[in-house]
Design an enzyme around this catalytic site. Structure first.
Site, short mmCIF file in Angstrom:
data_model
loop_
_atom_site.label_atom_id
_atom_site.label_comp_id
_atom_site.label_asym_id
_atom_site.label_seq_id
_atom_site.Cartn_x
_atom_site.Cartn_y
_atom_site.Cartn_z
N ASN A 149 24.85 77.77 -65.32
CA ASN A 149 24.46 76.76 -64.32
C ASN A 149 23.30 77.31 -63.50
O ASN A 149 22.86 78.44 -63.71
CB ASN A 149 25.65 76.36 -63.45
N ASP A 194 33.90 75.99 -64.86
CA ASP A 194 35.26 75.44 -64.94
C ASP A 194 35.80 75.52 -66.36
O ASP A 194 37.02 75.51 -66.56
CB ASP A 194 35.26 73.98 -64.48
N PHE A 211 33.53 76.94 -51.43
CA PHE A 211 32.45 75.96 -51.38
C PHE A 211 32.87 74.78 -52.25
O PHE A 211 33.70 74.93 -53.14
CB PHE A 211 31.15 76.55 -51.95
N LYS A 259 39.43 69.31 -52.20
CA LYS A 259 39.38 70.66 -52.79
C LYS A 259 40.01 71.68 -51.84
O LYS A 259 40.72 72.59 -52.26
CB LYS A 259 37.93 71.06 -53.06
N LYS A 310 43.09 73.77 -53.18
CA LYS A 310 42.93 75.22 -53.41
C LYS A 310 43.49 76.04 -52.24
O LYS A 310 43.37 77.26 -52.22
CB LYS A 310 41.45 75.55 -53.65
O1 PMT Z 1 23.33 80.34 -55.71
P1 PMT Z 1 22.42 79.34 -55.05
O2 PMT Z 1 21.26 78.96 -55.92
O3 PMT Z 1 22.03 79.77 -53.68
O4 PMT Z 1 23.26 77.99 -54.89
C1 PMT Z 1 24.31 77.91 -53.99
C2 PMT Z 1 25.49 77.09 -54.53
C3 PMT Z 1 25.06 75.64 -54.71
C4 PMT Z 1 25.97 77.66 -55.87
C5 PMT Z 1 26.64 77.22 -53.45
O5 PMT Z 1 26.18 76.72 -52.23
C6 PMT Z 1 27.89 76.46 -53.88
O6 PMT Z 1 28.03 75.29 -53.65
N1 PMT Z 1 28.83 77.19 -54.53
C7 PMT Z 1 30.03 76.64 -55.16
C8 PMT Z 1 29.71 76.10 -56.51
C9 PMT Z 1 30.96 75.59 -57.21
O7 PMT Z 1 31.36 76.14 -58.23
O8 PMT Z 1 31.58 74.60 -56.63
P2 PMT Z 1 32.92 73.87 -57.18
O9 PMT Z 1 33.08 72.69 -56.33
O10 PMT Z 1 32.82 73.70 -58.66
O11 PMT Z 1 34.08 74.94 -56.91
C10 PMT Z 1 34.85 74.91 -55.71
C11 PMT Z 1 35.21 76.33 -55.28
O12 PMT Z 1 36.10 76.91 -56.25
C12 PMT Z 1 34.04 77.26 -55.16
O13 PMT Z 1 34.26 78.08 -54.04
C13 PMT Z 1 34.09 78.08 -56.44
O14 PMT Z 1 33.57 79.38 -56.26
C14 PMT Z 1 35.58 78.11 -56.73
N2 PMT Z 1 35.93 78.19 -58.17
C15 PMT Z 1 35.49 77.24 -59.04
C16 PMT Z 1 35.88 77.32 -60.38
C17 PMT Z 1 36.70 78.38 -60.80
N3 PMT Z 1 37.09 78.51 -62.07
N4 PMT Z 1 37.12 79.30 -59.91
C18 PMT Z 1 36.74 79.21 -58.60
O15 PMT Z 1 37.14 80.06 -57.79
#
Ligand code: PMT
Length: 412
Positions: A205, A274, A322, A336, A340
């Site tokens: 990504n 994911d 995030f 979320k 979580k």
């Molecule tokens: O790195 P940059 O270019 O500065 O960009 C920043 C960003 C956009 C990546 C950052 O600001 C951001 O939004 N990060 C979270 C990205 C993400 O995976 O979001 P999500 O909504 O899919 O996941 C929700 C949360 O679960 C996140 O904290 C993620 O780290 C966590 N997660 C997700 C999937 C997984 N298998 N395990 C996790 O722990």
């Protein structure tokens, strides 16, 4: 503060002069310790003129505290900074070889040590050098990662000495650990994860690591002991206490879980995949005429697992996640947070071109137990500061480096 500036024999040695000046401008006293090879690149007289101190060249130099200067210096310096640190010097330091003034000083001092490696990119990637760097990191040595670009040897790649301002900032962050997060351990994730399809292809990504790196750097500036678990990124991570590089969601899962129990705060800014290919092919997949189907399996949800562990234990670190969304931002982010079991969720609209992935700015809303706080569009360093202000309020009144009592978020 007194800083021993070790200079070893690489082309980046000329930049060490700027490093010495930068440290002095910030009020530090600098003593240069040069290897014989370094003195072939830059004359010791240059460092002597700038630092206004005798340059240490030879541990057995007559008339200059002969034989014990390295010991006297070892107990008086506040930091040993080696810039540039060549592959040869790194190898000696990793293996405790003390055959000149600088390497002997390293073995003799108990001051923090910061290295700014600089070498040809092939050398930097060599297993022997990686092993030496890992051994030093495991001993608490910190690093300013080399930059990428044209190298003096004509190659293009990673190995160029970091810029002097970056090295000076890294030294400062080690020398000024006092701050509101002093005594706290903060674990931060950053960057993407890459999930291999076959030996040459992967699913990834657009995360650059900037957001997570800004949080890690700000936490270190506030005095926290920072561990940063980062996926592959083009930009170098900030020089924090521990930097662990991973590639896949499975590796990030392993490294985060290994450190989470010792953390006061976990902040998950990484864009973790994911799904990963169900069974990566051992050989490069051959092209076929028709469409193909790739079977994917879900990866471990690290944040959710930390949330569940906290519920089971009744205590745990302050947990910040995030939520990267392209629509229905606040409702999805709040869901979320509940699912979580995080304390805070930073809602990030990643459909915009000036926020989210791979830009320097971000506009987020922090959702916590007391509602949603929107922040303006600003630099990621400011966003990081706002998140940590919020974390500091949650930590207030609790002792350092101990798990926080857990209050289940409203899951409604
Ligand atoms: O790195 P940059 O270019 O500065 O960009 C920043 C960003 C956009 C990546 C950052 O600001 C951001 O939004 N990060 C979270 C990205 C993400 O995976 O979001 P999500 O909504 O899919 O996941 C929700 C949360 O679960 C996140 O904290 C993620 O780290 C966590 N997660 C997700 C999937 C997984 N298998 N395990 C996790 O722990």
């Amino acid at each position: 503060m007194l800083i021993a500036l070790g200079v070893t024999g690489g082309i980046g040695a000329y930049k060490a002069v700027e490093v010495a000046r930068g440290l002095q401008k910030r009020g530090h006293d600098v003593v240069a310790v040069m290897t014989a090879a370094a003195a072939r690149f830059v004359g010791p007289i240059t460092f002597e003129a700038i630092t206004r101190r005798r340059v240490v060249l030879d541990q057995f130099e007559p008339g200059a505290n002969a034989g014990i200067e390295h010991i006297a210096l070892a107990s008086t310096i506040d930091l040993l900074l080696v810039a540039p640190a060549t592959a040869n010097a790194i190898g000696k330091l990793a293996n405790g070889i003390a055959d000149d003034a600088l390497t002997t000083l390293y073995v003799a001092t108990r001051a923090p040590v910061l290295l700014a490696p600089s070498m040809n990119s092939q050398m930097f990637a060599h297993e022997a050098v990686r092993k030496n760097l890992d051994a030093l990191a495991a001993r608490g040595v910190r690093f300013v990662e080399p930059g990428e670009g044209y190298l003096a040897c004509g190659w293009i790649g990673k190995g160029r000495l970091a810029e002097p301002e970056e090295i000076v900032a890294a030294a400062e962050s080690i020398l000024q650990p006092a701050g509101p997060l002093r005594g706290r351990r903060v674990l931060v994730t950053a960057g993407p994860t890459l999930e291999d399809i076959d030996p040459v292809r992967f699913i990834g990504n657009r995360s650059s690591g900037r957001m997570g790196f800004a949080i890690a750097a700000e936490a270190a500036r506030r005095g926290a002991e920072v561990a940063l678990v980062a996926g592959p990124t083009a930009i170098p991570p900030p020089p924090v206490g521990e930097v662990v590089r991973v590639r896949s969601a499975a590796e990030m899962h392993r490294e985060v879980l290994a450190r989470a129990d010792d953390a006061d705060v976990v902040i998950m800014a990484a864009a973790v995949a994911d799904y990963a290919p169900a069974g990566p092919a051992g050989q490069k997949m051959a092209k076929t005429d028709g469409p193909i189907t790739l079977a994917l399996r879900p990866t471990p949800d690290i944040l959710a697992e930390l949330g569940n562990r906290r519920v089971a234990a009744g205590r745990g670190p302050v947990l910040v996640g995030f939520a990267a969304e392209t629509g229905d931002l606040l409702a999805r982010a709040a869901a979320k947070r509940a699912r979580k079991r995080a304390d805070l969720i930073v809602a990030n609209d990643v459909s915009r071109s000036d926020a989210g992935f791979d830009v320097d700015s971000n506009e987020v809303t922090i959702i916590g137990p007391d509602g949603a706080a929107p922040l303006p569009l600003q630099g990621k360093d400011r966003v990081a500061a706002a998140i940590l202000d919020r974390v500091e309020r949650m930590l207030a009144g609790t002792p350092a480096t101990s798990p926080q009592p857990f209050v289940e978020p409203d899951r409604g």
